[in-house]
Design an enzyme around this catalytic site. Structure first.
Site, short mmCIF file in Angstrom:
data_model
loop_
_atom_site.label_atom_id
_atom_site.label_comp_id
_atom_site.label_asym_id
_atom_site.label_seq_id
_atom_site.Cartn_x
_atom_site.Cartn_y
_atom_site.Cartn_z
N CYS A 4 0.82 -1.22 0.00
CA CYS A 4 0.00 0.00 0.00
C CYS A 4 0.86 1.28 0.00
O CYS A 4 1.69 1.48 0.88
CB CYS A 4 -0.90 -0.03 1.23
N GLY A 92 -14.71 6.78 -7.33
CA GLY A 92 -13.52 7.58 -7.63
C GLY A 92 -12.31 7.24 -6.79
O GLY A 92 -11.27 7.89 -6.92
N HIS A 99 -8.68 7.77 2.85
CA HIS A 99 -8.17 9.14 2.81
C HIS A 99 -9.31 10.12 2.58
O HIS A 99 -10.31 9.79 1.95
CB HIS A 99 -7.07 9.31 1.77
ZN ZN Z 1 -2.29 1.36 3.66
#
Ligand code: ZN
Length: 140
Positions: A4, A92, A99
């Site tokens: 990630c 999206g 986040h």
């Molecule tokens: Zn992460």
């Protein structure tokens, strides 16, 4: 599979133009500036999206969003802000680490979504420094 990206940024293993961080969260300039001053706020721990994040981690992210809104607005001379969270590809979301987008808005700027443009690290660092100067002035 590559690990990630935002976990790597949270650990300092990938470059980012960091505006703010505390024990639980980090805020940095989005490399794709939907609009000048476009910031991201993340939890340092990995959660995929709004369906995965804990209320406690979401609260920490919300505190950082509230903390950064005034200095971002002042630093960019914006008229307003959008706070935006995307969960899922069709909404999206492109990085699957929770986040929140914080976007300065200006009179007549049109929608920033769909016209994201990649900008240089130098530009991102300059924007991060500009917002940080306003962050400090609100803490004095
Ligand atoms: Zn992460």
């Amino acid at each position: 599979m590559k690990e990630c990206l935002f976990c790597r940024i949270a650990r300092g293993e990938e470059p980012a133009s960091i505006v703010y961080e505390d024990d639980e969260t980090m805020a940095f300039m989005d490399v794709n500036q939907g609009i000048r001053g476009h910031l991201l706020v993340i939890p340092k721990s990995h959660y995929t999206d709004i369906l995965d994040i804990t209320p406690e981690a979401a609260e920490a992210v919300a505190r950082t969003v509230v903390k950064l809104a005034p200095p971002l607005k002042e630093a960019m001379g914006a008229d307003g802000l959008n706070v935006w969270q995307a969960t899922g590809w069709n909404a999206g979301q492109r990085v699957f680490h929770f986040h929140v987008h914080l976007l300065p808005r200006y009179a007549g700027d049109g929608t920033p979504f769909g016209k994201f443009a990649r900008v240089s690290r130098e530009e991102l660092d300059m924007l991060a420094e500009r917002i940080k100067r306003h962050l400090k002035s609100t803490e004095e």
